[in-house]
Write an enzyme that holds these catalytic residues in place. Structure first.
Site, PDB file in Angstrom:
ATOM      1  N   ASP A  54       0.845  -1.193   0.000  1.00 57.11           N
ATOM      2  CA  ASP A  54       0.000   0.000   0.000  1.00 57.11           C
ATOM      3  C   ASP A  54       0.889   1.254   0.000  1.00 57.11           C
ATOM      4  O   ASP A  54       1.691   1.431   0.908  1.00 57.11           O
ATOM      5  CB  ASP A  54      -0.871  -0.035   1.278  1.00 57.11           C
ATOM      6  CG  ASP A  54      -1.886   1.099   1.338  1.00 57.11           C
ATOM      7  OD1 ASP A  54      -1.732   2.103   0.611  1.00 57.11           O
ATOM      8  OD2 ASP A  54      -2.837   0.979   2.138  1.00 57.11           O
TER       9      ASP A  54
ATOM     10  N   GLY B  56      -1.827  -4.609  -2.503  1.00 62.68           N
ATOM     11  CA  GLY B  56      -1.757  -3.175  -2.268  1.00 62.68           C
ATOM     12  C   GLY B  56      -2.842  -2.666  -1.336  1.00 62.68           C
ATOM     13  O   GLY B  56      -3.314  -3.379  -0.449  1.00 62.68           O
ATOM     14  N   HIS B  57      -3.240  -1.407  -1.573  1.00 62.84           N
ATOM     15  CA  HIS B  57      -4.222  -0.738  -0.729  1.00 62.84           C
ATOM     16  C   HIS B  57      -5.565  -1.468  -0.752  1.00 62.84           C
ATOM     17  O   HIS B  57      -6.183  -1.682   0.284  1.00 62.84           O
ATOM     18  CB  HIS B  57      -4.360   0.690  -1.282  1.00 62.84           C
ATOM     19  CG  HIS B  57      -5.238   1.603  -0.499  1.00 62.84           C
ATOM     20  ND1 HIS B  57      -4.946   1.994   0.787  1.00 62.84           N
ATOM     21  CD2 HIS B  57      -6.388   2.251  -0.838  1.00 62.84           C
ATOM     22  CE1 HIS B  57      -5.897   2.842   1.214  1.00 62.84           C
ATOM     23  NE2 HIS B  57      -6.775   3.005   0.235  1.00 62.84           N
ATOM     24  N   PHE B  58      -5.993  -1.851  -1.959  1.00 63.34           N
ATOM     25  CA  PHE B  58      -7.314  -2.468  -2.130  1.00 63.34           C
ATOM     26  C   PHE B  58      -7.171  -3.994  -2.014  1.00 63.34           C
ATOM     27  O   PHE B  58      -7.433  -4.750  -2.959  1.00 63.34           O
ATOM     28  CB  PHE B  58      -7.909  -2.059  -3.477  1.00 63.34           C
ATOM     29  CG  PHE B  58      -8.051  -0.560  -3.620  1.00 63.34           C
ATOM     30  CD1 PHE B  58      -9.131   0.111  -3.046  1.00 63.34           C
ATOM     31  CD2 PHE B  58      -7.100   0.189  -4.310  1.00 63.34           C
ATOM     32  CE1 PHE B  58      -9.264   1.494  -3.166  1.00 63.34           C
ATOM     33  CE2 PHE B  58      -7.227   1.571  -4.426  1.00 63.34           C
ATOM     34  CZ  PHE B  58      -8.312   2.225  -3.855  1.00 63.34           C
TER      35      PHE B  58
END
Lengths: 160, 105
Positions: free
Chosen positions: B58, B84-86
């Site tokens: 992320d 990652g972030h999602f």
């Protein structure tokens, strides 16, 4: 009862759209989404947990299919978002619950925990930050920029 | 990776007025950082059962932010995933397993 129900709650006149799954008697789990998404970000997770939990995933005020009142009638602050979601939990009978927080869901869910620590049975933070050392320079800088660039940056770091 | 989540995100964010709402929230984000000490005090005082499931790539919220939960809440469980972030877009099954395992304890 892994089938997902799609509902709206009347929260003191504010319409909150939410997804719900699982048996009402099961341990409660509140899912709070982040920017720039809505409850649909949990569409794959919900069926995987619905046999064990009574799951509710609201769209935050201003997101998805919940009410998005004009800025001159609703002040878009995290305090106000948390206030609506706090009342939402009361309206739907979530008296004690675990909370899953992601991105904007974290400052929302942590506010609920501060206000009602006795209601929180557990916290699951998925990239939901509460520490200075978790903030990147990109994160600090990206807050004022648009979703496209932020999404582009995020996807660059995601596996293909 | 499924395009559904991102496309629906983009649809909602392209609606009239959405950018104004989001700019207001960007502007208020500092209120969250200002509350970090209060959140940390809550973790320290109440020691809620705590699981961090963190996409380690992320670019916004870094792994040290996940490890930090253990400082105030030593029993916190921290799990990293290679995404990652999602993170739910790629690791919903793994995250569901981590939640089941954690909440079954």
């Amino acid at each position: 009862m892994s089938q997902v129900r799609y509902r709206t709650a009347d929260v003191d006149g504010f319409k909150v759209f939410y997804r719900e799954a699982g048996s009402p008697g099961a341990p409660k789990l509140l899912l709070l989404h982040g920017f720039p998404s809505a409850g649909h970000m949990f569409r794959d997770l919900i069926p995987l947990l619905a046999d064990r939990f009574h799951i509710v995933a609201p769209d935050l005020p201003g997101f998805g299919q919940s009410d998005t009142p004009p800025r001159n009638t609703f002040s878009y602050t995290f305090d106000n978002i948390a206030g609506v979601i706090d009342r939402f939990t009361e309206v739907i009978g979530f008296d004690r619950y675990a909370v899953y927080v992601f991105d904007y869901g974290a400052p929302t869910g942590f506010r609920l925990a501060l206000k009602h620590p006795e209601r929180i049975t557990a916290i699951i933070s998925q990239n939901g930050n509460a520490y200075e050392e978790g903030l990147s320079d990109a994160g600090r800088r990206s807050r004022p920029i648009g979703r496209t660039r932020r999404r582009r940056i995020a996807m660059r770091y995601a596996p293909s | 990776m499924s395009p559904d989540g991102q496309n629906l995100d983009n649809y909602y964010m392209a609606r009239p007025g959405a950018h104004d709402v989001q700019l207001d929230l960007f502007g208020d984000y500092k209120s969250n950082v200002a509350l970090y000490p209060a959140f940390q005090n809550y973790f320290r005082t109440h020691q809620p059962p705590f699981l961090a499931v963190w996409g380690k790539n992320d670019p916004f919220f870094l792994p040290p932010g996940a490890e930090a939960f253990k400082r105030d809440n030593p029993k916190a469980v921290v799990k990293f995933f290679d995404t990652g972030h999602f993170a739910l877009e790629t690791h919903a099954a793994e995250i569901a397993n981590a939640i089941r395992e954690f909440l079954a304890r």
